[in-house]
Write an enzyme that holds these catalytic residues in place. Structure first.
Site, PDB file in Angstrom:
ATOM      1  N   LYS A 141       0.822  -1.218   0.000  1.00 45.60           N
ATOM      2  CA  LYS A 141       0.000   0.000   0.000  1.00 45.60           C
ATOM      3  C   LYS A 141       0.850   1.260   0.000  1.00 45.60           C
ATOM      4  O   LYS A 141       0.586   2.185  -0.746  1.00 45.60           O
ATOM      5  CB  LYS A 141      -0.849   0.036   1.274  1.00 45.60           C
ATOM      6  CG  LYS A 141      -2.219  -0.517   1.144  1.00 45.60           C
ATOM      7  CD  LYS A 141      -3.120  -0.159   2.311  1.00 45.60           C
ATOM      8  CE  LYS A 141      -2.570  -0.163   3.682  1.00 45.60           C
ATOM      9  NZ  LYS A 141      -2.096  -1.164   4.457  1.00 45.60           N
ATOM     10  N   ARG A 196      10.846 -11.827   5.010  1.00 46.80           N
ATOM     11  CA  ARG A 196      11.460 -10.504   5.086  1.00 46.80           C
ATOM     12  C   ARG A 196      11.890 -10.190   6.517  1.00 46.80           C
ATOM     13  O   ARG A 196      12.981  -9.675   6.760  1.00 46.80           O
ATOM     14  CB  ARG A 196      10.458  -9.439   4.603  1.00 46.80           C
ATOM     15  CG  ARG A 196      11.067  -8.061   4.475  1.00 46.80           C
ATOM     16  CD  ARG A 196      10.051  -7.018   4.072  1.00 46.80           C
ATOM     17  NE  ARG A 196       9.163  -6.678   5.175  1.00 46.80           N
ATOM     18  CZ  ARG A 196       8.161  -5.812   5.084  1.00 46.80           C
ATOM     19  NH1 ARG A 196       7.888  -5.243   3.934  1.00 46.80           N
ATOM     20  NH2 ARG A 196       7.408  -5.538   6.131  1.00 46.80           N
ATOM     21  N   ARG A 216      -9.801   2.382   8.978  1.00 46.83           N
ATOM     22  CA  ARG A 216      -9.530   0.966   9.225  1.00 46.83           C
ATOM     23  C   ARG A 216     -10.592   0.319  10.084  1.00 46.83           C
ATOM     24  O   ARG A 216     -10.531  -0.893  10.306  1.00 46.83           O
ATOM     25  CB  ARG A 216      -8.198   0.841   9.945  1.00 46.83           C
ATOM     26  CG  ARG A 216      -7.012   0.517   9.051  1.00 46.83           C
ATOM     27  CD  ARG A 216      -5.798   0.589   9.934  1.00 46.83           C
ATOM     28  NE  ARG A 216      -4.722  -0.257   9.596  1.00 46.83           N
ATOM     29  CZ  ARG A 216      -3.547   0.200   9.125  1.00 46.83           C
ATOM     30  NH1 ARG A 216      -3.387   1.465   8.837  1.00 46.83           N
ATOM     31  NH2 ARG A 216      -2.563  -0.636   8.930  1.00 46.83           N
ATOM     32  N   ARG A 257      13.925  -7.633  11.549  1.00 47.40           N
ATOM     33  CA  ARG A 257      13.110  -6.526  12.079  1.00 47.40           C
ATOM     34  C   ARG A 257      12.478  -6.926  13.406  1.00 47.40           C
ATOM     35  O   ARG A 257      11.691  -7.868  13.473  1.00 47.40           O
ATOM     36  CB  ARG A 257      12.031  -6.152  11.065  1.00 47.40           C
ATOM     37  CG  ARG A 257      12.622  -5.471   9.850  1.00 47.40           C
ATOM     38  CD  ARG A 257      11.629  -5.420   8.727  1.00 47.40           C
ATOM     39  NE  ARG A 257      10.436  -4.681   9.108  1.00 47.40           N
ATOM     40  CZ  ARG A 257       9.883  -3.755   8.349  1.00 47.40           C
ATOM     41  NH1 ARG A 257      10.430  -3.443   7.199  1.00 47.40           N
ATOM     42  NH2 ARG A 257       8.791  -3.158   8.712  1.00 47.40           N
ATOM     43  N   ARG A 279      -1.424  -8.775  13.103  1.00 39.41           N
ATOM     44  CA  ARG A 279      -1.817  -7.670  12.212  1.00 39.41           C
ATOM     45  C   ARG A 279      -2.796  -8.161  11.142  1.00 39.41           C
ATOM     46  O   ARG A 279      -3.741  -7.464  10.797  1.00 39.41           O
ATOM     47  CB  ARG A 279      -0.594  -7.095  11.504  1.00 39.41           C
ATOM     48  CG  ARG A 279       0.196  -6.142  12.351  1.00 39.41           C
ATOM     49  CD  ARG A 279       0.989  -5.162  11.481  1.00 39.41           C
ATOM     50  NE  ARG A 279       2.118  -4.647  12.236  1.00 39.41           N
ATOM     51  CZ  ARG A 279       3.372  -5.069  12.093  1.00 39.41           C
ATOM     52  NH1 ARG A 279       3.680  -5.964  11.176  1.00 39.41           N
ATOM     53  NH2 ARG A 279       4.317  -4.581  12.839  1.00 39.41           N
TER      54      ARG A 279
HETATM   55  P1  AMP Z   1       0.636   0.875   8.701  1.00 41.79           P
HETATM   56  O1  AMP Z   1       2.010   1.352   8.387  1.00 41.79           O
HETATM   57  O2  AMP Z   1      -0.434   1.542   7.914  1.00 41.79           O
HETATM   58  O3  AMP Z   1       0.525  -0.619   8.643  1.00 41.79           O
HETATM   59  O4  AMP Z   1       0.364   1.259  10.225  1.00 41.79           O
HETATM   60  C1  AMP Z   1       1.217   0.831  11.259  1.00 41.79           C
HETATM   61  C2  AMP Z   1       0.469   0.785  12.575  1.00 41.79           C
HETATM   62  O5  AMP Z   1      -0.038   2.082  12.916  1.00 41.79           O
HETATM   63  C3  AMP Z   1      -0.753  -0.120  12.584  1.00 41.79           C
HETATM   64  O6  AMP Z   1      -0.414  -1.468  12.811  1.00 41.79           O
HETATM   65  C4  AMP Z   1      -1.562   0.488  13.719  1.00 41.79           C
HETATM   66  O7  AMP Z   1      -1.041   0.122  14.979  1.00 41.79           O
HETATM   67  C5  AMP Z   1      -1.318   1.959  13.525  1.00 41.79           C
HETATM   68  N1  AMP Z   1      -2.334   2.544  12.613  1.00 41.79           N
HETATM   69  C6  AMP Z   1      -2.132   3.045  11.366  1.00 41.79           C
HETATM   70  N2  AMP Z   1      -3.272   3.493  10.822  1.00 41.79           N
HETATM   71  C7  AMP Z   1      -4.246   3.264  11.755  1.00 41.79           C
HETATM   72  C8  AMP Z   1      -5.643   3.491  11.793  1.00 41.79           C
HETATM   73  N3  AMP Z   1      -6.314   4.021  10.751  1.00 41.79           N
HETATM   74  N4  AMP Z   1      -6.317   3.136  12.930  1.00 41.79           N
HETATM   75  C9  AMP Z   1      -5.670   2.612  13.974  1.00 41.79           C
HETATM   76  N5  AMP Z   1      -4.353   2.349  13.996  1.00 41.79           N
HETATM   77  C10 AMP Z   1      -3.634   2.673  12.904  1.00 41.79           C
END
Ligand code: AMP
Length: 188
Positions: A13, A127, A88, A133, A144
């Site tokens: 994404k 990865r 989300r 990581r 996740r």
């Molecule tokens: P991402 O890089 O988009 O996968 O986001 C990394 C982490 O940030 C996620 O695993 C959540 O813990 C938090 N996060 C990002 N966007 C949201 C959202 N819209 N609602 C809640 N938590 C978020």
């Protein structure tokens, strides 16, 4: 152009968000990136968000919603924006609807990247091992994906019911996926 980009964790994404945003000359607003910048800067928001992120859980809606409302109100987002990783949850969809109403703007489309889930988890585990990581333990990676299935996958139907969904095959190299996204958006 006002867009949402959706897809499971690891679907690429973030990369596609940057390509699409550059193409339309709009900011790519990634809630994950904003949280990570706050974690790095040890801000109160970052300190609050970090424990959820480390566990693979979502940051509470109130925190995330307020952050997005501020961000899309900034000058650079007036002509349009692409949201990466937001909304989300169903509560976030509702709140986004209210924000858009308040700003008197509308979404053009919701792009959903579809991927082969088993293949994706395999790649993510590989990865994490290669890159060592710390945040990508098998447990967190699986958590996740679970959280995505439970809380975010249902949003696809909501936007589909509104006739706003554009499903795009997210497997393959970056350029092929971008090409598919643009050809879908061109037909809007
Ligand atoms: P991402 O890089 O988009 O996968 O986001 C990394 C982490 O940030 C996620 O695993 C959540 O813990 C938090 N996060 C990002 N966007 C949201 C959202 N819209 N609602 C809640 N938590 C978020």
């Amino acid at each position: 152009m006002r867009l949402i980009l959706m897809g499971p964790p690891g679907a690429g994404k973030g990369t596609q968000a940057k390509v699409i945003a550059a193409h339309y000359g709009i900011p790519a607003i990634s809630t994950g990136d904003i949280f990570r910048a706050n974690v790095a800067g040890k801000t109160p928001l970052g300190i609050e968000a970090q424990r959820y992120m480390d566990a693979g859980e979502y940051v509470p809606d109130e925190v995330t919603n307020a952050m997005v409302r501020d961000r899309i109100g900034l000058e650079d987002a007036k002509p349009g924006f692409l949201l990466d990783g937001y909304p989300r949850t169903l509560a976030q969809v509702k709140e986004l609807d209210t924000m858009l109403d308040d700003y008197a703007v509308e979404l053009d489309s919701v792009v959903s990247l579809t991927v082969d889930r088993d293949e994706l988890v395999g790649l993510l585990l590989q990865r994490a091992q290669v890159e060592g990581r710390a945040d990508d333990t098998e447990e967190v990676i699986r958590r996740r994906q679970e959280v995505y299935e439970e809380q975010t996958a249902p949003l696809i139907k909501v936007y589909d019911d509104r006739g706003m969904l554009l499903e795009v095959d997210g497997m393959g190299d970056v350029e092929s996926v971008s090409r598919r996204i643009f050809s879908g958006l061109d037909q809007l």
